[in-house]
Write a protein that holds these residues in place. Structure first.
Motif, PDB file in Angstrom:
ATOM      1  N   GLN A  35       0.748  -1.496   0.049  1.00  0.00           N
ATOM      2  CA  GLN A  35       0.125  -0.495  -0.275  1.00  0.00           C
ATOM      3  C   GLN A  35       1.065   1.117   0.043  1.00  0.00           C
ATOM      4  OE1 GLN A  35      -2.250   0.734   3.903  1.00  0.00           O
ATOM      5  NE2 GLN A  35      -1.413  -1.370   4.244  1.00  0.00           N
ATOM      6  N   SER A  65      -0.961  -0.196  -8.661  1.00  0.00           N
ATOM      7  CA  SER A  65      -2.540  -1.189  -9.013  1.00  0.00           C
ATOM      8  C   SER A  65      -2.025  -2.399  -9.616  1.00  0.00           C
ATOM      9  CB  SER A  65      -2.643  -0.348  -9.838  1.00  0.00           C
ATOM     10  OG  SER A  65      -3.268   1.064  -9.475  1.00  0.00           O
ATOM     11  N   VAL A  97     -12.421  -8.602  -9.638  1.00  0.00           N
ATOM     12  CA  VAL A  97     -11.913  -8.450  -7.641  1.00  0.00           C
ATOM     13  C   VAL A  97     -12.684  -6.782  -8.282  1.00  0.00           C
ATOM     14  CG1 VAL A  97     -11.015  -7.880  -6.244  1.00  0.00           C
ATOM     15  CG2 VAL A  97     -10.543  -9.871  -7.729  1.00  0.00           C
ATOM     16  N   ASN A  98     -14.209  -6.894  -7.293  1.00  0.00           N
ATOM     17  CA  ASN A  98     -14.585  -5.578  -7.483  1.00  0.00           C
ATOM     18  C   ASN A  98     -15.553  -5.120  -5.936  1.00  0.00           C
ATOM     19  OD1 ASN A  98     -13.558  -3.750  -9.789  1.00  0.00           O
ATOM     20  ND2 ASN A  98     -15.455  -4.914 -10.377  1.00  0.00           N
ATOM     21  N   TYR A  99     -15.412  -4.173  -5.607  1.00  0.00           N
ATOM     22  CA  TYR A  99     -16.125  -4.177  -4.160  1.00  0.00           C
ATOM     23  C   TYR A  99     -17.917  -4.743  -4.215  1.00  0.00           C
ATOM     24  CZ  TYR A  99     -11.781  -2.328  -2.102  1.00  0.00           C
ATOM     25  OH  TYR A  99     -10.362  -2.471  -1.490  1.00  0.00           O
ATOM     26  N   PRO A 100     -18.768  -5.418  -3.542  1.00  0.00           N
ATOM     27  CA  PRO A 100     -19.486  -6.387  -4.056  1.00  0.00           C
ATOM     28  C   PRO A 100     -20.607  -5.115  -4.334  1.00  0.00           C
ATOM     29  CG  PRO A 100     -18.547  -7.696  -2.474  1.00  0.00           C
ATOM     30  CD  PRO A 100     -18.027  -6.746  -3.375  1.00  0.00           C
ATOM     31  N   ASN A 101     -20.528  -4.250  -3.135  1.00  0.00           N
ATOM     32  CA  ASN A 101     -21.907  -3.923  -2.623  1.00  0.00           C
ATOM     33  C   ASN A 101     -21.482  -2.249  -2.529  1.00  0.00           C
ATOM     34  OD1 ASN A 101     -20.154  -3.783  -0.262  1.00  0.00           O
ATOM     35  ND2 ASN A 101     -21.688  -3.772   1.080  1.00  0.00           N
ATOM     36  N   MET A 102     -20.525  -2.419  -3.025  1.00  0.00           N
ATOM     37  CA  MET A 102     -20.079  -1.047  -4.071  1.00  0.00           C
ATOM     38  C   MET A 102     -20.519  -0.516  -5.479  1.00  0.00           C
ATOM     39  SD  MET A 102     -17.141   0.418  -2.439  1.00  0.00           S
ATOM     40  CE  MET A 102     -16.372   0.407  -1.142  1.00  0.00           C
ATOM     41  N   SER A 156     -12.947   4.685  -4.862  1.00  0.00           N
ATOM     42  CA  SER A 156     -12.349   3.722  -3.282  1.00  0.00           C
ATOM     43  C   SER A 156     -10.693   3.922  -2.743  1.00  0.00           C
ATOM     44  CB  SER A 156     -13.426   1.923  -3.123  1.00  0.00           C
ATOM     45  OG  SER A 156     -12.288   1.371  -4.409  1.00  0.00           O
ATOM     46  N   PRO A 157      -9.941   3.651  -4.147  1.00  0.00           N
ATOM     47  CA  PRO A 157      -8.633   3.623  -3.900  1.00  0.00           C
ATOM     48  C   PRO A 157      -7.828   5.617  -3.475  1.00  0.00           C
ATOM     49  CG  PRO A 157      -8.843   3.046  -5.976  1.00  0.00           C
ATOM     50  CD  PRO A 157     -10.623   3.244  -5.490  1.00  0.00           C
ATOM     51  N   VAL A 187      -9.257   6.304   0.475  1.00  0.00           N
ATOM     52  CA  VAL A 187      -8.536   5.670   0.898  1.00  0.00           C
ATOM     53  C   VAL A 187      -6.861   6.823   1.505  1.00  0.00           C
ATOM     54  CG1 VAL A 187      -6.834   3.590   1.483  1.00  0.00           C
ATOM     55  CG2 VAL A 187      -9.435   3.222   0.731  1.00  0.00           C
ATOM     56  N   ARG A 227     -10.114   0.963 -11.316  1.00  0.00           N
ATOM     57  CA  ARG A 227     -10.205   1.761 -10.284  1.00  0.00           C
ATOM     58  C   ARG A 227      -8.289   1.661  -9.854  1.00  0.00           C
ATOM     59  NH1 ARG A 227     -11.109  -3.148  -7.425  1.00  0.00           N
ATOM     60  NH2 ARG A 227     -10.035  -2.694  -6.086  1.00  0.00           N
ATOM     61  N   LYS A 277      -6.105   5.990  -9.658  1.00  0.00           N
ATOM     62  CA  LYS A 277      -4.616   5.800  -8.910  1.00  0.00           C
ATOM     63  C   LYS A 277      -3.979   6.963  -8.965  1.00  0.00           C
ATOM     64  CE  LYS A 277      -3.950   2.703  -5.224  1.00  0.00           C
ATOM     65  NZ  LYS A 277      -2.931   1.753  -5.154  1.00  0.00           N
ATOM     66  N   TYR A 336      -9.430 -10.636  -4.043  1.00  0.00           N
ATOM     67  CA  TYR A 336     -10.251  -9.427  -3.018  1.00  0.00           C
ATOM     68  C   TYR A 336      -8.939  -9.584  -2.008  1.00  0.00           C
ATOM     69  CZ  TYR A 336     -14.425 -10.473  -5.957  1.00  0.00           C
ATOM     70  OH  TYR A 336     -15.014 -10.331  -6.505  1.00  0.00           O
ATOM     71  N   GLU A 343      -5.981  -4.728   0.283  1.00  0.00           N
ATOM     72  CA  GLU A 343      -4.199  -4.817   0.263  1.00  0.00           C
ATOM     73  C   GLU A 343      -2.957  -2.968  -0.048  1.00  0.00           C
ATOM     74  OE1 GLU A 343      -2.025  -8.207   1.399  1.00  0.00           O
ATOM     75  OE2 GLU A 343       0.125  -6.349   1.950  1.00  0.00           O
ATOM     76  N   ILE A 344      -3.489  -3.649  -1.016  1.00  0.00           N
ATOM     77  CA  ILE A 344      -3.129  -2.460  -1.909  1.00  0.00           C
ATOM     78  C   ILE A 344      -3.475  -1.318  -2.297  1.00  0.00           C
ATOM     79  CG2 ILE A 344      -2.685  -2.086  -5.043  1.00  0.00           C
ATOM     80  CD1 ILE A 344      -1.860  -4.814  -5.274  1.00  0.00           C
ATOM     81  N   ASP A 345      -5.170  -1.116  -2.335  1.00  0.00           N
ATOM     82  CA  ASP A 345      -6.058  -0.223  -2.192  1.00  0.00           C
ATOM     83  C   ASP A 345      -5.311   0.662  -0.256  1.00  0.00           C
ATOM     84  OD1 ASP A 345      -7.048  -0.157  -3.993  1.00  0.00           O
ATOM     85  OD2 ASP A 345      -8.717  -0.636  -3.453  1.00  0.00           O
ATOM     86  N   GLY A 346      -4.829  -0.389   0.515  1.00  0.00           N
ATOM     87  CA  GLY A 346      -4.951   0.041   1.554  1.00  0.00           C
ATOM     88  C   GLY A 346      -5.825   0.662   2.565  1.00  0.00           C
ATOM     89  N   TYR A 363     -16.763  -4.434   3.401  1.00  0.00           N
ATOM     90  CA  TYR A 363     -16.984  -3.944   1.630  1.00  0.00           C
ATOM     91  C   TYR A 363     -16.815  -5.148   1.225  1.00  0.00           C
ATOM     92  CZ  TYR A 363     -17.822   0.485   3.143  1.00  0.00           C
ATOM     93  OH  TYR A 363     -18.330   2.131   3.789  1.00  0.00           O
ATOM     94  N   PRO A 418     -19.884  -8.367   2.488  1.00  0.00           N
ATOM     95  CA  PRO A 418     -21.263  -8.434   1.450  1.00  0.00           C
ATOM     96  C   PRO A 418     -21.265 -10.035   0.674  1.00  0.00           C
ATOM     97  CG  PRO A 418     -19.952  -6.690   1.500  1.00  0.00           C
ATOM     98  CD  PRO A 418     -19.316  -7.621   2.842  1.00  0.00           C
TER      99      PRO A 418
END
Lengths: 358, 287
Positions: A72, A77, A84-89, A97-98, A101, A145, A149, B182, B187-190, B199, B203
């Motif tokens: 991080q 990236s 791979v995405n956040y499922p409920n966003m 999201s990045p 953060v 995503r 960044k 996931y 982790e990469i996003d921090g 998140y 879910p």
């Protein structure tokens, strides 16, 4: 800006996943990691991101040693083969999201998400959730995503492998444009030689945890250093057969022989392995120097506008690839022609016979 | 294409129809039959209409039992679901400890209901039970055969002990099905641990959790054997939940009509609550 791997190796228990590797990647064009499944592509990518630490060696980025720096903090990236995405966003929130953060201000987030969505043609889908998108759109979201960044290093791990043919073609054409002029180091892992050739840039071929070759993609394709690399960088698989060189001739068997031309001409007599890429095995005679092989056709396939024939020659199976739709009769004998000027010869140790070595 | 029409399909459907008729429809209709009649034995029946239903819904005894049932189920869900998820989160994802944890978790589920009741009965006795002695030794007056609060505490503790494992196993199955990719992306996003849970894990666990909540709701709403063995519904009526009350009416007093009416109301409530719950929980996916 460069990413340098200095003697980087990765061992897990007694298994060596990556042997000591030296590699320098630059921002210009794609850096392609080409290798079969389990060759070590994903491990190498994880090492580059910082998700995994090398067992030995150092990783330098932009002149700084980042070996122990976590993923991080590295400004990288990663896009996976899975979507791979956040499922409920929503798609918007996913792309943002990045930035959230990274504690970037609201208006700035809005602007950058808008731009990136426009670039990836996701603007109409911003309010939807990933599960409501097609596979291609989900992968675009994941790419967005990664792009939003503005990372210095973007790693794409077989990003097109789970897409169907049409979408894969479409996205593959777009990818180079997306990263153009961004000053980003792009690493692209794939198991498909055709993808490497289409994306250009530089290619590193991986075989069983070792980088066997690294260079401009076209040059790497033309001159594989050894048979293993030639096998990795050939689709359909390269034809390989034992030959004997004697005097000015190369003999495949008692009946088939041809003049030793090119690099093999000056090599000492003895046993070699000839490597012929399938598209230099033609169903019809195209040049005077071509040598005929009489084979029994076993299987034929059509892929796009290409015809591929697998034929039996003695106890070997050869592959011929040609443009257009060829009418092969399965089980019948057919005469194929090998362009002997395009043959690659490998010595007993597997290394390519070059004019210089001879 | 020629479509042949014949009656052969019935051969394939008939076994299912017979099965459903014998294990569901006929018993249910028998109950419906009883619920609208009054009998004094000797197979003599009198038409009663909806009388039993009216009487039941106005009865304080039924309302009290229903109230206790709802509070009990609410407490069970409020404890077991978060606790189960929390335990699942602490379990290892791979390695030799996985099977050890799974076996430990599965153990309570393998014990028969009445054995669980008997175990906890002895366990909680104030004079000889380990739990009972221990609590009293702490200076807290605890006797589940005489204090309603102690009886509730013991019943809930027993149910949590017996059934949290089910939630753990389901949540764990949901957790390990999340690809490593996931976590790497996070982790990469921090992303912080809470964000990963909120998140990614939550879910992704939603579907198994829906099943877990549904199962625990139905099971705890119909709980009978364990409290029957543990407290017998006492002290007084303190732990007389719906099914215990139902058995008292049907077998203790042999009031078949009211018992049948009660069964039907009970059945419809469970069905309705499950349906509403399931619809609400899965609404977002269908949209």
């Amino acid at each position: 800006m460069t990413l340098e791997l200095k003697n980087v190796a990765k061992r897990v228990g007694t298994d060596t996943h990556i042997f000591a590797t030296n590699l320098t990647l630059a921002t210009k064009g794609f850096n392609i990691l080409l290798g079969a499944t389990n060759a070590g592509k994903t491990t190498l990518i994880k090492l580059m991101t910082g998700l995994e630490r090398p067992t030995s060696g150092e990783i330098w980025f932009d002149g700084k040693n980042v070996t122990g720096v976590s993923a991080q903090r590295r400004n990288v990236s990663l896009v996976h083969q899975f979507f791979v995405n956040y499922p409920n966003m929503s798609v918007y929130e996913n792309i943002a999201s990045p930035l959230r953060v990274a504690r970037i201000r609201g208006p700035e987030i809005e602007r950058r998400v808008g731009e990136t969505a426009e670039l990836l043609r996701l603007t109409p889908m911003l309010r939807r959730r990933p599960s409501e998108l097609s596979g291609g759109q989900q992968q675009r979201t994941a790419l967005a995503r990664a792009i939003v960044k503005d990372s210095a290093l973007v790693l794409l791990d077989e990003p097109l492998a789970n897409l169907d043919y049409k979408l894969r073609e479409e996205l593959r054409d777009e990818l180079p444009r997306l990263f153009e002029d961004r000053g980003t180091i792009v690493v692209y892992a794939t198991s498909e030689p055709s993808e490497a050739l289409l994306l250009g840039g530089h290619t590193a071929t991986l075989h069983e945890g070792r980088i066997t070759q690294f260079g401009a993609t076209a040059a790497a394709y033309r001159a594989p250093p050894d048979l293993a690399t030639a096998r990795v960088f050939s689709d359909p698989p390269i034809n390989a057969a034992a030959v004997v060189k004697q005097g000015g001739e190369v003999a495949l068997n008692a009946d088939v022989r041809w003049p030793a031309v090119g690099a093999i001409a000056n090599a000492p007599d003895g046993e070699y392995t000839v490597g012929v890429r399938p598209h230099f095995v033609a169903p019809a005679q195209q040049s005077e120097s071509a040598v005929g092989l009489d084979g029994r056709v076993l299987v034929t396939e059509l892929s796009g506008s290409e015809s591929v024939a697998h034929f039996e020659l003695g106890d070997q199976t050869w592959v011929a690839q040609s443009h257009g739709v060829q009418a092969y009769e399965i089980g019948e004998m057919h005469r194929f022609f090998v362009d002997v000027s395009r043959c690659l010869y490998f010595g007993a140790d597997g290394a390519l016979v070059t004019a210089a070595a001879a | 294409m020629n479509k042949t029409e014949n009656q052969r399909a019935w051969f394939f459907v008939a076994p299912v129809l017979v099965l459903v008729a014998f294990n569901a429809l006929i018993p249910l209709m028998t109950v419906v039959n009883y619920s609208v009649q009054e009998t004094f034995g000797n197979n003599v029946f009198f038409w009663q209409g909806v009388g039993w239903f009216e009487q039941l819904l106005h009865s304080e005894r039924f309302q009290a039992a229903l109230g206790r049932q709802i509070v009990f189920t609410a407490i069970i869900l409020a404890i077991e679901i978060p606790l189960g998820v929390a335990i699942a989160l602490t379990m290892p994802r791979k390695g030799p400890w996985v099977s050890v944890c799974l076996v430990l978790m599965a153990l309570p589920l393998l014990i028969p209901w009445n054995v669980v009741g008997a175990m906890w009965n002895i366990f909680a006795l104030p004079e000889i039970g380990l739990l009972g002695r221990a609590i009293n030794a702490l200076g807290i007056d605890y006797n589940m055969t005489q204090q309603p609060l102690a009886a509730w505490f013991t019943t809930i503790l027993m149910d949590v002990w017996h059934w949290t494992s089910l939630v753990v196993l389901l949540a764990y199955a949901g957790l390990i099905s999340i690809p490593d990719a996931y976590y790497q992306a996070a982790e990469i996003d921090g992303a912080r641990p809470w964000a990963v849970f909120r998140y990614i894990q939550l879910p992704k666990m939603k579907q198994v959790l829906t099943i877990a909540i549904l199962l625990r709701f139905i099971d705890s709403f119909m709980i009978y054997t364990e409290p029957f063995v543990l407290t017998g519904g006492g002290p007084g009526n303190a732990t007389t939940f719906l099914s215990i009350d139902l058995v008292k009416v049907a077998l203790g007093q042999f009031d078949l009509g009211p018992a049948a009416a009660m069964s039907l109301i009970y059945f419809i409530m469970t069905l309705l609550a499950s349906w509403v719950f399931y619809t609400v929980m899965t609404k977002n996916d269908a949209r």
